[in-house]
Scaffold this motif. Structure first.
Motif: not given
Length: 377
Positions: A314-319, A353-376
């Motif tokens: 129930k958290l979005p995927l951002i990153g 762009v390398g700016t420090e976000p105002e809130i911690p970003i780890k909970p939203y990183l997409p790596s948590r939802a990847a079944k396996e690394p995918a390549h186009a």
């Protein structure tokens, strides 16, 4: 077009894609946006437009509160058709168990600086006299906001276009990644960064991405100014929202500046057809009438349905997406895409762009939802 690449190509012109386009363009980056339909269509057009602080988890609270504050700052710049109103939300308690939840939410918000007020039955009746008798009370969250999502998306996209963004509508995408967006007709847009903001359809463009479609309905009434003053949500809504497999309805109504009333809400899984379903509408309206009997006498103007992108936690995927250094995600917001669109765009661009976000970003990183690394391909 020439072979010169954009800095960013975004797939999806809903409110999340529009917010991303606006944020990238504001940082001086060249942006292209592609959508098979229109700006502010899909789930954005079928959304209520409730800018709400939520507390299912610390990560959800952080993102919704941060984004709400960004909306508050943007408010004075919004045109009148966005219908920005800080009307507040009342979480309605029907029994003592739900009043316990009122007190818990009040304490949680107070500790984090969010203004709230516990309402007893009499206060609730005074604020919303069209609610049925017998309700025990509620929690008023005064800073919650309502907007018109399609109009807000159009505003953000038009502002991005004024900053140089290019818009490609009516174009279906077959590939997004590896530094390009390819249309089904073979047309390609090369870009250093590709953002998948395709909502419920994001998984079709990013193999290995675990997204579930969740269908929702919305009813819009004729104009009845003064009938409803606040966004009203039953506390039972939280129980239905927690389900990730079963169909559910809950009482959720919103006043609009025009006098229209928006009635929700429904959630369905395993449904692929986009049409409005009369059976689900009947269930939803029956629930609304149980809380506000007078709604049964109000004429409905039309109904909409749309698909939301839901994740298991129930958290979005951002990153960034694993396995493709050009590909970034901005999806999986489910029913909070309108609320969190501005914060999603801000923390996504901050990462890039390398700016420090105002809130911690780890909970939203997409790596948590990847079944396996995918390549186009």
């Amino acid at each position: 077009m020439s072979n010169s690449a954009y800095d960013v190509a975004i797939v999806g012109a809903g409110i999340v894609g529009a917010a991303c386009a606006d944020e990238f363009a504001s940082r001086g980056m060249s942006v292209a946006v592609v959508d098979r339909d229109m700006v502010g269509g899909g789930a954005t057009a079928a959304g209520m437009g409730h800018i709400v602080t939520m507390d299912d988890s610390e990560a959800q609270f952080a993102l919704t509160r941060y984004s709400q504050q960004l909306w508050q700052k943007l408010g004075p710049e919004l045109p009148s058709d966005v219908e920005y109103e800080q009307c507040g939300t009342i979480w309605v308690a029907a029994d003592e168990e739900e009043m316990m939840e009122v007190r818990r939410k009040h304490d949680y918000y107070r500790e984090r600086g969010v203004p709230t007020e516990i309402l007893d039955a009499q206060s609730l009746r005074r604020l919303e006299p069209n609610l049925r008798p017998g309700l025990l009370g509620g929690l008023l969250v005064t800073q919650d906001i309502v907007i018109s999502p399609p109009c807000a998306a159009r505003f953000l996209m038009e502002r991005a276009q004024k900053r140089g963004a290019k818009l490609y509508l009516g174009r279906s995408v077959s590939l997004a990644g590896q530094g390009r967006v390819r249309m089904t007709d073979g047309f390609e847009i090369p870009a250093r960064i590709v953002v998948n903001a395709a909502g419920a359809y994001a998984g079709e463009l990013t193999p290995g991405l675990e997204i579930k479609k969740r269908k929702g309905h919305l009813v819009i009434t004729d104009r009845y100014p003064g009938f409803l003053r606040h966004q009203l949500v039953e506390l039972g809504y939280l129980k239905s929202a927690h389900s990730i497999s079963s169909d559910s309805v809950a009482f959720n109504v919103q006043p609009r500046r025009t006098g229209e009333i928006l009635i929700g809400s429904s959630r369905q899984y395993g449904v692929d057809y986009p049409e409005v379903e009369n059976g689900m509408l009947a269930r939803m309206l029956q629930r609304a009438h149980e809380y506000m009997p007078g709604l049964a006498q109000i004429s409905t103007a039309h109904a909409r349905a749309g698909f939301r992108a839901a994740t298991l936690d129930k958290l979005p995927l951002i990153g960034p997406w694993p396995g493709d250094e050009s590909l970034f995600l901005a999806t999986g917001h489910e029913g909070l895409g309108i609320t969190t669109s501005l914060a999603t765009a801000r923390i996504l661009v901050d990462q890039i762009v390398g700016t420090e976000p105002e809130i911690p970003i780890k909970p939203y990183l997409p790596s948590r939802a990847a079944k396996e690394p995918a390549h186009a391909e």
